[in-house]
Design a protein around this motif. Structure first.
Motif, PDB file in Angstrom:
ATOM      1  N   ASP A   1      -8.389   7.679   2.994  1.00  0.00           N
ATOM      2  CA  ASP A   1      -7.664   7.708   1.719  1.00  0.00           C
ATOM      3  C   ASP A   1      -8.446   7.013   0.616  1.00  0.00           C
ATOM      4  O   ASP A   1      -8.515   7.504  -0.522  1.00  0.00           O
ATOM      5  CB  ASP A   1      -6.304   7.025   1.886  1.00  0.00           C
ATOM      6  CG  ASP A   1      -5.193   8.038   2.054  1.00  0.00           C
ATOM      7  OD1 ASP A   1      -5.512   9.182   2.415  1.00  0.00           O
ATOM      8  OD2 ASP A   1      -4.027   7.695   1.831  1.00  0.00           O
TER       9      ASP A   1
ATOM     10  N   THR B   1       2.388   7.602  -4.989  1.00  0.00           N
ATOM     11  CA  THR B   1       2.190   6.800  -3.792  1.00  0.00           C
ATOM     12  C   THR B   1       1.603   7.697  -2.697  1.00  0.00           C
ATOM     13  O   THR B   1       1.398   8.893  -2.903  1.00  0.00           O
ATOM     14  CB  THR B   1       3.527   6.213  -3.310  1.00  0.00           C
ATOM     15  OG1 THR B   1       4.420   7.283  -2.986  1.00  0.00           O
ATOM     16  CG2 THR B   1       4.156   5.342  -4.385  1.00  0.00           C
ATOM     17  N   ILE B   2       1.334   7.127  -1.534  1.00  0.00           N
ATOM     18  CA  ILE B   2       0.756   7.909  -0.437  1.00  0.00           C
ATOM     19  C   ILE B   2       1.706   9.025  -0.024  1.00  0.00           C
ATOM     20  O   ILE B   2       1.313  10.193   0.089  1.00  0.00           O
ATOM     21  CB  ILE B   2       0.440   7.000   0.765  1.00  0.00           C
ATOM     22  CG1 ILE B   2      -0.656   5.999   0.398  1.00  0.00           C
ATOM     23  CG2 ILE B   2       0.024   7.835   1.969  1.00  0.00           C
ATOM     24  CD1 ILE B   2      -0.955   4.993   1.487  1.00  0.00           C
TER      25      ILE B   2
ATOM     26  N   SER C   1      -2.982   8.098   6.828  1.00  0.00           N
ATOM     27  CA  SER C   1      -2.483   6.986   6.020  1.00  0.00           C
ATOM     28  C   SER C   1      -1.192   6.379   6.538  1.00  0.00           C
ATOM     29  O   SER C   1      -0.855   5.245   6.164  1.00  0.00           O
ATOM     30  CB  SER C   1      -2.262   7.450   4.573  1.00  0.00           C
ATOM     31  OG  SER C   1      -3.444   8.003   4.043  1.00  0.00           O
TER      32      SER C   1
ATOM     33  N   ALA D   1       0.819  -1.209   0.000  1.00  0.00           N
ATOM     34  CA  ALA D   1       0.000   0.000   0.000  1.00  0.00           C
ATOM     35  C   ALA D   1       0.852   1.257   0.000  1.00  0.00           C
ATOM     36  O   ALA D   1       0.399   2.318  -0.458  1.00  0.00           O
ATOM     37  CB  ALA D   1      -0.930   0.004   1.215  1.00  0.00           C
TER      38      ALA D   1
ATOM     39  N   ALA E   1      -2.337   0.335  -4.978  1.00  0.00           N
ATOM     40  CA  ALA E   1      -2.163   0.542  -3.542  1.00  0.00           C
ATOM     41  C   ALA E   1      -3.487   0.778  -2.828  1.00  0.00           C
ATOM     42  O   ALA E   1      -3.603   0.517  -1.631  1.00  0.00           O
ATOM     43  CB  ALA E   1      -1.233   1.731  -3.291  1.00  0.00           C
ATOM     44  N   SER E   2      -4.491   1.276  -3.546  1.00  0.00           N
ATOM     45  CA  SER E   2      -5.778   1.552  -2.908  1.00  0.00           C
ATOM     46  C   SER E   2      -6.431   0.262  -2.411  1.00  0.00           C
ATOM     47  O   SER E   2      -6.993   0.229  -1.309  1.00  0.00           O
ATOM     48  CB  SER E   2      -6.708   2.275  -3.890  1.00  0.00           C
ATOM     49  OG  SER E   2      -6.905   1.501  -5.066  1.00  0.00           O
TER      50      SER E   2
ATOM     51  N   MET F   1      -1.048   4.970  -5.266  1.00  0.00           N
ATOM     52  CA  MET F   1      -2.418   5.046  -4.762  1.00  0.00           C
ATOM     53  C   MET F   1      -3.344   5.689  -5.787  1.00  0.00           C
ATOM     54  O   MET F   1      -4.524   5.353  -5.879  1.00  0.00           O
ATOM     55  CB  MET F   1      -2.436   5.850  -3.460  1.00  0.00           C
ATOM     56  CG  MET F   1      -3.822   6.138  -2.897  1.00  0.00           C
ATOM     57  SD  MET F   1      -4.655   4.666  -2.238  1.00  0.00           S
ATOM     58  CE  MET F   1      -3.729   4.427  -0.726  1.00  0.00           C
TER      59      MET F   1
END
Length: 218
Positions: free
Chosen positions: A158, A88-89, A112, A70, A182-183, A75
């Motif tokens: 998120d 990404t996050i 997150s 993740a 990643a979600s 994401m």
């Protein structure tokens, strides 16, 4: 737990088990020890679910495994007429910060990164405290458990943001926003962590406590 008042002094706290009572984990109704099923909701009644720690660790490990991709995979996938971008996050939070939205970036990092890591640590501390003992008072450990349970419902922020953006920004050739791999991993990590916390039998926190420690009925 309830304290017994004797000659103006409070004696050692009396647990529900010592009083011959058992509480339903689903509806919180208290019944005499030996009752098999809750008369209100029909749940099976047990004074302590010793096998719950196995489920706690199983869901906890699954959540940690899903949390790794993740953070490694994108994401959000953003595509415009001239370019496409995957974030990404962490990268998304940094980009929000550089584009003049530090408050939103901080919220993303807290929701997150900070909260999931804190939940993993808190569940591990609670489970290890039951198995090996803990110097942290039982009352404080129970508060930690309640906090973990409460914030679990807000852990999907998120995923909700990605879903909303994906549904709103769909301009065909001009621009589009789609969720990245990643979600799904993040959503699974949140679900597994919530299942891990819900599998924990919080009544075990109050076992083997010192006589001067007080807390709620087991």
């Amino acid at each position: 737990m309830v304290g017994m008042e004797v000659a103006g002094r409070t004696s050692a706290p009396l647990t529900a088990r010592q009083a011959g009572l058992v509480g339903c984990q689903r509806c919180a109704r208290v019944w005499p020890m030996g009752t098999v099923r809750c008369g209100r909701c029909g749940s099976r009644l047990v004074s302590r679910d010793r096998n719950s720690l196995q489920r706690v660790w199983a869901w906890w490990i699954a959540g940690v495994i899903c949390y790794i991709p993740a953070n490694l995979y994108p994401m959000l996938r953003t595509r415009t007429l001239f370019q496409s971008q995957e974030d990404t996050i962490i990268a998304g939070a940094i980009e929000l910060f550089t584009h003049g939205a530090p408050f939103v970036a901080i919220i993303v990092l807290i929701a997150s990164v900070a909260i999931p890591l804190a939940k993993f640590a808190a569940i591990a501390v609670l489970a290890l405290g039951v198995r090996q003992g803990s110097r942290i008072p039982a009352g404080r450990r129970h508060i930690v458990y309640e906090i973990v349970e409460y914030i679990g419902r807000w852990s999907m922020i998120d995923v909700f943001v990605v879903a909303i953006l994906s549904s709103l920004v769909q301009l065909n050739v001009v621009a589009s926003i789609n969720p990245g791999p990643a979600s799904l991993a993040f959503a699974l990590s949140v679900i597994f962590t919530m299942l891990s916390a819900q599998s924990f039998d919080s009544r075990m926190i109050w076992d083997h406590i010192e006589p001067d420690q007080k807390g709620p009925a087991a």
